[in-house]
Scaffold this motif. Structure first.
Motif, PDB file in Angstrom:
ATOM      1  N   LYS A  26       8.089 -12.048   8.923  1.00  0.00           N
ATOM      2  CA  LYS A  26       9.052 -13.003   8.158  1.00  0.00           C
ATOM      3  C   LYS A  26       9.004 -12.798   7.130  1.00  0.00           C
ATOM      4  N   ASP A  27       7.596 -13.311   6.274  1.00  0.00           N
ATOM      5  CA  ASP A  27       7.455 -13.405   4.890  1.00  0.00           C
ATOM      6  C   ASP A  27       7.947 -12.626   4.574  1.00  0.00           C
ATOM      7  N   ILE A  28       7.805 -11.019   4.586  1.00  0.00           N
ATOM      8  CA  ILE A  28       8.166  -9.510   3.641  1.00  0.00           C
ATOM      9  C   ILE A  28       9.853  -9.563   4.036  1.00  0.00           C
ATOM     10  N   SER A  29       9.732 -10.117   5.229  1.00  0.00           N
ATOM     11  CA  SER A  29      11.833  -9.862   5.259  1.00  0.00           C
ATOM     12  C   SER A  29      12.533 -10.765   4.563  1.00  0.00           C
ATOM     13  N   ASN A  30      11.762 -12.176   3.479  1.00  0.00           N
ATOM     14  CA  ASN A  30      12.204 -12.961   2.919  1.00  0.00           C
ATOM     15  C   ASN A  30      12.528 -11.899   1.379  1.00  0.00           C
ATOM     16  N   TYR A  31      11.693 -10.947   1.720  1.00  0.00           N
ATOM     17  CA  TYR A  31      11.663  -9.981   0.385  1.00  0.00           C
ATOM     18  C   TYR A  31      13.045  -8.965   0.554  1.00  0.00           C
ATOM     19  N   GLY A  32      13.964  -9.236   1.468  1.00  0.00           N
ATOM     20  CA  GLY A  32      14.450  -7.625   2.217  1.00  0.00           C
ATOM     21  C   GLY A  32      14.065  -6.755   2.439  1.00  0.00           C
ATOM     22  N   MET A  33      12.664  -6.614   2.817  1.00  0.00           N
ATOM     23  CA  MET A  33      12.285  -5.476   3.540  1.00  0.00           C
ATOM     24  C   MET A  33      11.780  -5.489   4.779  1.00  0.00           C
ATOM     25  N   ARG A  34      11.233  -4.218   4.908  1.00  0.00           N
ATOM     26  CA  ARG A  34      10.882  -4.310   6.385  1.00  0.00           C
ATOM     27  C   ARG A  34       9.270  -4.085   6.091  1.00  0.00           C
ATOM     28  N   THR A  35       8.409  -3.941   7.175  1.00  0.00           N
ATOM     29  CA  THR A  35       6.220  -3.927   6.548  1.00  0.00           C
ATOM     30  C   THR A  35       6.325  -3.083   6.017  1.00  0.00           C
ATOM     31  N   SER A  36       6.920  -2.142   7.376  1.00  0.00           N
ATOM     32  CA  SER A  36       6.525  -0.561   6.826  1.00  0.00           C
ATOM     33  C   SER A  36       6.510  -0.219   4.760  1.00  0.00           C
ATOM     34  N   GLU A  37       8.221  -0.490   4.724  1.00  0.00           N
ATOM     35  CA  GLU A  37       8.167  -0.759   3.054  1.00  0.00           C
ATOM     36  C   GLU A  37       7.545  -1.138   2.135  1.00  0.00           C
ATOM     37  N   PHE A  38       6.921  -2.267   2.737  1.00  0.00           N
ATOM     38  CA  PHE A  38       5.870  -3.749   2.316  1.00  0.00           C
ATOM     39  C   PHE A  38       4.431  -2.906   1.850  1.00  0.00           C
ATOM     40  N   THR A  39       4.316  -2.718   2.626  1.00  0.00           N
ATOM     41  CA  THR A  39       2.577  -1.860   3.009  1.00  0.00           C
ATOM     42  C   THR A  39       2.682  -0.900   1.988  1.00  0.00           C
ATOM     43  N   ILE A  40       3.640   0.371   1.753  1.00  0.00           N
ATOM     44  CA  ILE A  40       3.024   1.405   1.276  1.00  0.00           C
ATOM     45  C   ILE A  40       3.215   0.775   0.069  1.00  0.00           C
ATOM     46  N   LEU A  41       4.460   0.109  -0.584  1.00  0.00           N
ATOM     47  CA  LEU A  41       4.870   0.022  -2.024  1.00  0.00           C
ATOM     48  C   LEU A  41       3.110  -0.998  -2.154  1.00  0.00           C
ATOM     49  N   GLU A  42       2.526  -1.835  -1.288  1.00  0.00           N
ATOM     50  CA  GLU A  42       1.420  -2.687  -1.548  1.00  0.00           C
ATOM     51  C   GLU A  42       0.081  -1.906  -2.244  1.00  0.00           C
ATOM     52  N   THR A  43       0.367  -0.730  -1.045  1.00  0.00           N
ATOM     53  CA  THR A  43      -0.813  -0.247  -1.075  1.00  0.00           C
ATOM     54  C   THR A  43      -0.637   1.010  -2.425  1.00  0.00           C
ATOM     55  N   LEU A  44       0.113   1.375  -2.748  1.00  0.00           N
ATOM     56  CA  LEU A  44       0.265   2.199  -4.563  1.00  0.00           C
ATOM     57  C   LEU A  44      -0.076   1.199  -5.175  1.00  0.00           C
ATOM     58  N   TYR A  45       0.962  -0.029  -5.403  1.00  0.00           N
ATOM     59  CA  TYR A  45       0.466  -1.040  -6.443  1.00  0.00           C
ATOM     60  C   TYR A  45      -1.364  -1.707  -6.487  1.00  0.00           C
ATOM     61  N   MET A 103       6.404  -6.184  -7.093  1.00  0.00           N
ATOM     62  CA  MET A 103       5.413  -6.199  -7.087  1.00  0.00           C
ATOM     63  C   MET A 103       4.789  -7.476  -7.121  1.00  0.00           C
ATOM     64  N   ASP A 104       4.555  -7.272  -9.000  1.00  0.00           N
ATOM     65  CA  ASP A 104       4.410  -8.419  -9.547  1.00  0.00           C
ATOM     66  C   ASP A 104       4.884  -9.909  -9.211  1.00  0.00           C
ATOM     67  N   GLU A 105       6.078 -10.353  -8.963  1.00  0.00           N
ATOM     68  CA  GLU A 105       7.277 -11.038  -8.459  1.00  0.00           C
ATOM     69  C   GLU A 105       6.195 -11.630  -7.127  1.00  0.00           C
ATOM     70  N   ILE A 106       6.535 -10.540  -6.411  1.00  0.00           N
ATOM     71  CA  ILE A 106       6.403 -10.847  -4.666  1.00  0.00           C
ATOM     72  C   ILE A 106       5.110 -11.621  -3.986  1.00  0.00           C
ATOM     73  N   PHE A 107       4.027 -10.243  -4.369  1.00  0.00           N
ATOM     74  CA  PHE A 107       2.942 -10.148  -4.033  1.00  0.00           C
ATOM     75  C   PHE A 107       2.561 -11.575  -4.215  1.00  0.00           C
ATOM     76  N   PRO A 108       2.254 -12.114  -5.483  1.00  0.00           N
ATOM     77  CA  PRO A 108       1.277 -13.876  -4.984  1.00  0.00           C
ATOM     78  C   PRO A 108       1.910 -14.737  -4.254  1.00  0.00           C
ATOM     79  N   GLN A 109       3.332 -14.247  -3.601  1.00  0.00           N
ATOM     80  CA  GLN A 109       3.942 -15.354  -3.291  1.00  0.00           C
ATOM     81  C   GLN A 109       3.630 -15.178  -2.016  1.00  0.00           C
ATOM     82  N   HIS A 110       3.451 -13.807  -1.575  1.00  0.00           N
ATOM     83  CA  HIS A 110       2.478 -12.961  -0.049  1.00  0.00           C
ATOM     84  C   HIS A 110       1.501 -13.941   0.519  1.00  0.00           C
TER      85      HIS A 110
END
Length: 140
Positions: A26-45, A103-110
């Motif tokens: 639910k949190d990740i969807s607030n950023y307009g992403m799917r969980t798979s997209e977020f986890t890949i970006l988070e890994t690279l980040y 990710m600088d913007e949304i990761f702290p919120q997550h």
């Protein structure tokens, strides 16, 4: 009859896991992403450039699906592919400046959502949880 604590532990673990996954989804969807997209970006980040295989192992998404997600993120300009100069068969994936800015913007919120899940649980309890879950995972 005595209570089977292994079975109860399993049921509680599965219910907690499902509840946590739903909250994170639910949190990740607030950023307009799917969980798979977020986890890949988070890994690279957090880890820097990675091969598709490294990403796949790190985020528990099979390589067939991960290529599709990487294609979508690349189209959005959030990551790029980079061929290895020593071995043309190896392709690195790295986060772009736009992906890093996102990710600088949304990761702290997550991260704050995750922190809220553990409110009232002290550091020793968290470490115990980590240790116990590692043991269960290794046995599985």
């Amino acid at each position: 009859m005595s209570e089977n604590l292994s079975l109860k532990s399993f049921v509680v673990l599965m219910k907690a896991s499902k509840a946590v996954q739903e909250r994170i989804k639910k949190d990740i969807s607030n950023y307009g992403m799917r969980t798979s997209e977020f986890t890949i970006l988070e890994t690279l980040y957090h880890k820097g450039k990675q091969t598709i295989r490294q990403i796949s192992e790190g985020v528990l998404i099979n390589t067939g699906s991960i290529t599709y997600v990487i294609d979508k993120l690349e189209t959005k300009g959030l990551l790029e592919r980079q061929h290895c100069s020593e071995d043309r068969r190896v392709v690195y994936i790295h986060i772009t400046d736009a992906g890093k800015a996102l990710m600088d913007e949304i990761f702290p919120q997550h991260q704050q959502v995750i922190e809220e899940l553990f409110v009232g649980i002290d550091e020793q309890q968290k470490q115990t949880l980590v240790d116990v879950l590692k043991q269960v995972g290794q046995r599985a």
